[in-house]
Design a protein around this motif. Structure first.
Motif, PDB file in Angstrom:
ATOM      1  N   ALA A 103       0.828  -1.210   0.000  1.00 20.38           N
ATOM      2  CA  ALA A 103       0.000   0.000   0.000  1.00 20.38           C
ATOM      3  C   ALA A 103       0.863   1.262   0.000  1.00 20.38           C
ATOM      4  O   ALA A 103       0.563   2.236  -0.704  1.00 20.38           O
ATOM      5  CB  ALA A 103      -0.929  -0.014   1.210  1.00 20.38           C
ATOM      6  N   VAL A 104       1.941   1.241   0.765  1.00 13.71           N
ATOM      7  CA  VAL A 104       2.858   2.383   0.791  1.00 13.71           C
ATOM      8  C   VAL A 104       3.526   2.558  -0.570  1.00 13.71           C
ATOM      9  O   VAL A 104       3.682   3.680  -1.070  1.00 13.71           O
ATOM     10  CB  VAL A 104       3.926   2.199   1.903  1.00 13.71           C
ATOM     11  N   PHE A 105       3.918   1.461  -1.189  1.00 10.03           N
ATOM     12  CA  PHE A 105       4.582   1.522  -2.497  1.00 10.03           C
ATOM     13  C   PHE A 105       3.697   2.225  -3.522  1.00 10.03           C
ATOM     14  O   PHE A 105       4.158   3.078  -4.280  1.00 10.03           O
ATOM     15  CB  PHE A 105       4.931   0.109  -2.967  1.00 10.03           C
ATOM     16  N   PHE A 106       2.404   1.867  -3.565  1.00 10.82           N
ATOM     17  CA  PHE A 106       1.495   2.474  -4.525  1.00 10.82           C
ATOM     18  C   PHE A 106       0.864   3.767  -4.011  1.00 10.82           C
ATOM     19  O   PHE A 106       0.180   4.457  -4.773  1.00 10.82           O
ATOM     20  CB  PHE A 106       0.377   1.492  -4.883  1.00 10.82           C
ATOM     21  N   GLY A 107       1.048   4.102  -2.727  1.00  9.48           N
ATOM     22  CA  GLY A 107       0.432   5.293  -2.172  1.00  9.48           C
ATOM     23  C   GLY A 107      -1.064   5.190  -2.050  1.00  9.48           C
ATOM     24  O   GLY A 107      -1.781   6.185  -2.189  1.00  9.48           O
ATOM     25  N   GLU A 108      -1.581   3.980  -1.766  1.00  6.67           N
ATOM     26  CA  GLU A 108      -3.027   3.738  -1.657  1.00  6.67           C
ATOM     27  C   GLU A 108      -3.323   2.969  -0.376  1.00  6.67           C
ATOM     28  O   GLU A 108      -3.242   1.736  -0.343  1.00  6.67           O
ATOM     29  CB  GLU A 108      -3.530   2.948  -2.868  1.00  6.67           C
ATOM     30  N   ARG A 110      -5.999   2.048   1.061  1.00 10.80           N
ATOM     31  CA  ARG A 110      -7.091   1.080   0.998  1.00 10.80           C
ATOM     32  C   ARG A 110      -6.628  -0.296   0.531  1.00 10.80           C
ATOM     33  O   ARG A 110      -7.340  -1.296   0.702  1.00 10.80           O
ATOM     34  CB  ARG A 110      -8.192   1.591   0.059  1.00 10.80           C
ATOM     35  N   LEU A 111      -5.456  -0.364  -0.063  1.00 14.98           N
ATOM     36  CA  LEU A 111      -4.960  -1.643  -0.555  1.00 14.98           C
ATOM     37  C   LEU A 111      -4.699  -2.646   0.560  1.00 14.98           C
ATOM     38  O   LEU A 111      -4.709  -3.852   0.318  1.00 14.98           O
ATOM     39  CB  LEU A 111      -3.668  -1.437  -1.361  1.00 14.98           C
TER      40      LEU A 111
END
Length: 477
Positions: A103-108, A110-111
């Motif tokens: 989630a941190v990698f994609f900046g999302e 909710r993941l």
């Protein structure tokens, strides 16, 4: 029944079940796409990149090893079941722990919850591997087809209900889990294998080695085929990824479904005749002729009607998916044929050739995607169009000698359907230009489909009667 009859009956059941299922699920998918946003599909694509990657290791290639093995006993099946359970529980825990970092990698944010919920499919599906493999080994295609049909319909209707109820991306997540659960339950009802697993690997070395090569090939395949989603998600953002992923989904849907049907039948059927190389060559050539007869007009036809298809079925908010849907189907017939090669190679005990092919693809395609992404989604699509022909030809060059064929043998088979489909494409374009601008999209779409189908049909009857007779003969059987 003899082998040919069993294969044709099985192909009929799988094709029929898939066709009936797709009529329902495609309709559901179109409605869901109109309800959900591109960002919802972008989120799911980000989550499934890692889930799909780990799924390639979930069986360790042991399902195909069971199908290909000339003999296998109860003790070995229990040993393989134990190994499959260990692997899948480990993959579930790995993804559960890694979810925050992804989630941190994609900046999302909710993941995190999406990935943790969808990763539960590993534990559920581990109980389906042995029953499914035994059904394939015994060529019981009807049972497998019906289980797949019912589970996909169940998951599709639940996805639609949740989307209508306002659950957004969660409708896609829950629908996936329910489909996996339904398939696992159905397979265990059809071919129960509820045995206590054994956690010893003694005497299974050859099966594990074969499965290891299959798994290596699957990992490499995933790396190059999902690199576009990974790069788009990182460099282009969820909005662009949503447009690209939907266009890729629509363009590759026939590839996935037709390849899935053929590979379900072809691999166990080829395994039955692995001792007769000349027969494998004949049957492989025949399969390619039939596959290319349909794949070129269908996929290039999708490209030719992309503007009308997107505007009518998905709505104006998906306009940016038009050009990708015009580009991507152009390469799909060759991807479909390339995907068919491992069925014969694995059946004759040469999965190592598939691994070599995929190493080359894993170098060429990601580099192409990185370059193409500099021009946003359209550049990513052109990367497929430019890079994959090199991959396709090199794959044929390595693989075909193992099944007593040459590259020219296959190119001669592809020449006629490709030429006829180009003429068909031109006819569709002329219809678009001839119709008045105020013509409703529905009428434009119907007119172009009818003209394209008629053009290809006339060419097939007048210039490829042998091919038509072969296709009709196969259908009659």
């Amino acid at each position: 029944m003899n082998l040919k009859t069993r294969v044709m009956v099985g192909l009929g059941w799988i094709a029929g079940a898939n066709f009936f299922g797709q009529v329902i699920t495609w309709g559901i998918t179109i409605v869901v796409m109109r309800i959900l946003s591109p960002a919802d599909y972008g989120l799911l694509a980000m989550a499934t990149v890692f889930v799909a990657f780990l799924s390639l290791m979930s069986t360790a290639g042991l399902g195909p090893a069971i199908v290909q093995a000339r003999e296998i006993d109860e003790d070995k099946l229990r040993q393989l079941l134990g190994l499959i359970i260990i692997i899948n529980v480990a993959l579930f825990l790995l993804l559960f722990i890694a979810a925050p970092f992804i989630a941190v990698f994609f900046g999302e944010p909710r993941l995190v919850d999406i990935i943790r919920v969808i990763s539960s499919q590993f534990v559920i599906s581990s109980l389906a591997v042995i029953p499914e493999s035994l059904l394939a080994r015994e060529l019981k295609f009807k049972t497998r087809a019906l289980v797949d049909l019912l589970s996909n319909i169940l998951g599709g209707f639940l996805t639609l209900w949740l989307a209508v109820s306002g659950y957004g991306v969660w409708s896609l997540v829950v629908g996936t889990i329910v489909s996996v659960t339904g398939k696992t339950v159905g397979l265990n009802l059809a071919a129960p294998y509820l045995r206590w697993p054994s956690f010893s690997l003694r005497g299974t070395g050859h099966l594990v080695a074969f499965g290891g090569k299959i798994t290596a090939g699957r990992i490499l395949w995933f790396f190059y085929s999902q690199a576009d989603m990974f790069i788009a998600g990182k460099l282009l953002g969820k909005e662009s990824l949503g447009f690209y992923s939907v266009a890729m989904h629509l363009a590759s849907l026939p590839v996935q479904k037709i390849s899935g049907i053929l590979n379900q039948v072809a691999f166990p059927a080829f395994a039955q005749i692995q001792h007769d190389p000349s027969m494998i060559a004949r049957q492989f050539s025949k399969a390619i002729r039939i596959l290319s007869f349909f794949s070129f007009p269908v996929l290039w036809g999708i490209s030719s009607i992309a503007p009308e298809l997107v505007r009518l079925l998905l709505g104006s908010k998906w306009e940016q998916a038009i050009l990708p849907l015009q580009i991507l189907p152009a390469i799909m017939p060759f991807r479909m044929i390339s995907n068919f090669l491992p069925s014969a190679l694995d059946a004759v005990g040469r999965p190592d050739i598939s691994v070599k092919n995929l190493i080359g693809a894993s170098i060429v395609m990601p580099i192409s995607f990185l370059i193409g992404a500099q021009w946003d989604v359209d550049g990513l699509c052109f990367a497929w169009l430019i890079g994959f022909p090199f991959v396709f030809l090199s794959n044929l060059w390595r693989a075909l000698p193992a099944i007593n064929l040459t590259v020219m043998d296959i190119l001669r088979i592809l020449a006629w359907p490709a030429f006829a489909s180009m003429i068909m494409y031109g006819g569709v374009v002329l219809v678009r230009l001839a119709l008045p601008p105020e013509t409703p999209n529905s009428w434009r779409l119907v007119s172009m489909i009818l003209v394209g189908a008629a053009a290809y049909g006339v060419l097939a009857i007048s210039t490829n009667r042998q091919g038509c007779q072969e296709v009709l003969g196969t259908i009659r059987r």
